[in-house]
Design a protein around this motif. Structure first.
Motif, PDB file in Angstrom:
ATOM      1  N   ASN A   1       0.029  16.838  25.038  1.00  9.04           N
ATOM      2  CA  ASN A   1      -1.335  16.303  25.156  1.00  9.04           C
ATOM      3  C   ASN A   1      -1.377  14.810  24.859  1.00  9.04           C
ATOM      4  OD1 ASN A   1      -2.357  18.817  25.828  1.00  9.04           O
ATOM      5  ND2 ASN A   1      -3.135  19.276  23.786  1.00  9.04           N
TER       6      ASN A   1
ATOM      7  N   VAL B   1       0.032  12.908  27.869  1.00 11.50           N
ATOM      8  CA  VAL B   1      -0.919  12.818  28.984  1.00 11.50           C
ATOM      9  C   VAL B   1      -1.963  11.737  28.715  1.00 11.50           C
ATOM     10  CG1 VAL B   1      -2.735  14.065  30.230  1.00 11.50           C
ATOM     11  CG2 VAL B   1      -0.556  15.192  29.764  1.00 11.50           C
ATOM     12  N   GLU B   2      -2.418  11.651  27.476  1.00 11.88           N
ATOM     13  CA  GLU B   2      -3.410  10.631  27.103  1.00 11.88           C
ATOM     14  C   GLU B   2      -2.847   9.217  27.263  1.00 11.88           C
ATOM     15  OE1 GLU B   2      -4.547  11.483  23.105  1.00 11.88           O
ATOM     16  OE2 GLU B   2      -5.403  13.439  23.599  1.00 11.88           O
ATOM     17  N   ASN B   3      -1.542   9.057  27.046  1.00 10.85           N
ATOM     18  CA  ASN B   3      -0.933   7.728  27.054  1.00 10.85           C
ATOM     19  C   ASN B   3      -0.151   7.418  28.329  1.00 10.85           C
ATOM     20  OD1 ASN B   3      -1.116   6.285  24.178  1.00 10.85           O
ATOM     21  ND2 ASN B   3      -1.016   8.509  23.852  1.00 10.85           N
TER      22      ASN B   3
ATOM     23  N   THR C   1      -1.257  13.175  37.190  1.00 13.10           N
ATOM     24  CA  THR C   1      -1.661  12.928  35.807  1.00 13.10           C
ATOM     25  C   THR C   1      -3.151  13.201  35.608  1.00 13.10           C
ATOM     26  OG1 THR C   1       0.060  11.227  35.633  1.00 13.10           O
ATOM     27  CG2 THR C   1      -1.653  11.224  33.946  1.00 13.10           C
ATOM     28  N   GLU C   2      -3.969  12.839  36.577  1.00 14.58           N
ATOM     29  CA  GLU C   2      -5.420  13.019  36.430  1.00 14.58           C
ATOM     30  C   GLU C   2      -5.797  14.489  36.306  1.00 14.58           C
ATOM     31  OE1 GLU C   2      -6.572  12.879  41.202  1.00 14.58           O
ATOM     32  OE2 GLU C   2      -6.940  11.137  39.931  1.00 14.58           O
TER      33      GLU C   2
ATOM     34  N   LEU D   1      -3.753  16.854  34.916  1.00 16.31           N
ATOM     35  CA  LEU D   1      -3.332  17.272  33.572  1.00 16.31           C
ATOM     36  C   LEU D   1      -4.321  16.826  32.508  1.00 16.31           C
ATOM     37  CD1 LEU D   1       0.532  16.679  33.635  1.00 16.31           C
ATOM     38  CD2 LEU D   1      -0.697  18.845  33.816  1.00 16.31           C
ATOM     39  N   LYS D   2      -5.001  15.715  32.751  1.00 17.42           N
ATOM     40  CA  LYS D   2      -6.021  15.274  31.797  1.00 17.42           C
ATOM     41  C   LYS D   2      -7.166  16.273  31.700  1.00 17.42           C
ATOM     42  CE  LYS D   2      -5.092  10.287  32.262  1.00 17.42           C
ATOM     43  NZ  LYS D   2      -4.687  10.016  30.875  1.00 17.42           N
ATOM     44  N   GLU D   3      -7.380  17.056  32.754  1.00 20.46           N
ATOM     45  CA  GLU D   3      -8.422  18.082  32.763  1.00 20.46           C
ATOM     46  C   GLU D   3      -7.948  19.399  32.155  1.00 20.46           C
ATOM     47  OE1 GLU D   3      -9.901  18.670  36.707  1.00 20.46           O
ATOM     48  OE2 GLU D   3      -9.852  16.530  37.185  1.00 20.46           O
ATOM     49  N   TYR D   4      -6.624  19.566  32.034  1.00 20.19           N
ATOM     50  CA  TYR D   4      -6.051  20.839  31.586  1.00 20.19           C
ATOM     51  C   TYR D   4      -5.122  20.600  30.405  1.00 20.19           C
ATOM     52  CZ  TYR D   4      -7.822  22.896  35.921  1.00 20.19           C
ATOM     53  OH  TYR D   4      -8.642  23.322  36.950  1.00 20.19           O
ATOM     54  N   LYS D   5      -5.711  20.292  29.276  1.00 18.75           N
ATOM     55  CA  LYS D   5      -4.914  20.046  28.077  1.00 18.75           C
ATOM     56  C   LYS D   5      -4.410  21.370  27.486  1.00 18.75           C
ATOM     57  CE  LYS D   5      -5.526  15.519  27.748  1.00 18.75           C
ATOM     58  NZ  LYS D   5      -6.306  14.969  26.630  1.00 18.75           N
TER      59      LYS D   5
END
Length: 296
Positions: free
Chosen positions: A76, A79-81, A164-165, A167-171
């Protein structure tokens, strides 16, 4: 996004293995990527090793150290970074063939404008070149991660790349007191909305070392029962045979009981109450057997 790819490596006390991975990344024929290392609280010389890599100034290396919390929390944070449009998780004991990123991009360009496709899957091999598990049913196929393994009976670890966008929705769920949850929880959630492009290309080379997540896997699941129960409960969203639904819910029950849940809550949380009711005696047997095997 600043880069085409973010190659993310979660690591914990594996400084020696990182060097081999670093050498493989240096010789990638495609260069527009960053290497994002999330150090999950290592107490060996991981930080010093990465600093030596950074001094060479060959790759863009982003190193983040955090307190130990398990791979899902490291994922997580990565993905944020991430600064890449496409996201790849490459463990510290894995590597890509030199043309790996180039091959992925070559296939991806044909499909990247399709909003229904979340990413790509490709073959993994052992160091001796033997394919891990089974190939995909066609050399190029569009499906989802659940169907690839259940409907088409593909087996074994596979390399994966995601937008990546998405994965930001599916942490990953972060469960208090637990440090592991199977990555299939996230992949199955993505499968309910998106497809994946799968290709029969041997790109990822995997090694399995003692101390990795793969060793002692059943014990690992029992030591993290809430996440394991969540995975099996959410599998009920997918179409399976009657027999597999029963077995799946028996395992859901086993892990729920291992997590200390009472029967009322297990049924309240269930995504398939009928199948759970039928599976209950099997699940209770599994739970008691698991307790004997682990000495609980």
């Amino acid at each position: 996004m600043e880069y085409k790819f973010t190659v993310f490596t979660p690591t914990y006390n594996r400084a020696g293995l990182l060097t081999e991975l670093y050498e493989s990344l240096k010789i990638q024929t495609y260069k527009n990527f960053e290497w994002l290392i999330i150090d999950d609280g290592s107490v060996d010389n991981t930080e010093e090793t990465v600093k030596e890599f950074q001094k060479e100034n060959i790759l863009k290396i982003n190193y983040i150290k955090k307190e130990n919390g398990g791979k899902q929390r490291a994922y997580n944070l990565a993905v944020e970074n991430a600064g890449g449009e496409l996201f790849i998780c490459l463990d510290s004991d894995d590597k890509y063939i030199p043309e790996g990123l180039e091959i992925i991009l070559r296939y991806w360009k044909e499909y990247e404008k399709r909003d229904d496709i979340a990413g790509m899957g490709y073959l993994s091999v052992y160091p001796d070149g033997k394919i891990i598990g089974k190939k995909f049913p066609e050399d190029v196929i569009i499906s989802n991660q659940f169907d690839i393994y259940y409907k088409y009976q593909v087996s074994g670890d596979k390399g994966l790349m995601f937008r990546t966008e998405i994965l930001k929705e599916y942490k990953f769920p972060e469960i208090d007191g637990e440090k592991f949850i199977t990555e299939a929880v996230v992949y199955n959630r993505i499968s309910r909305k998106y497809n994946i492009l799968y290709i029969n290309k041997e790109i990822e080379i995997k090694q399995y070392h003692e101390g990795g997540l793969t060793s002692g896997y059943n014990r690992l699941l029992l030591n993290n029962p809430k996440g394991s129960a969540l995975y099996h409960n959410e599998r009920n969203f997918f179409k399976m045979s009657f027999r597999d639904k029963i077995l799946n819910n028996a395992v859901y029950y086993k892990f729920s009981r291992a997590a200390g849940e009472n029967i009322r809550k297990i049924f309240l949380d269930s995504k398939a109450v009928f199948y759970l009711a039928v599976a209950l005696p099997i699940g209770e047997y599994m739970f008691r057997r698991a307790g004997k095997d682990t000495g609980r």
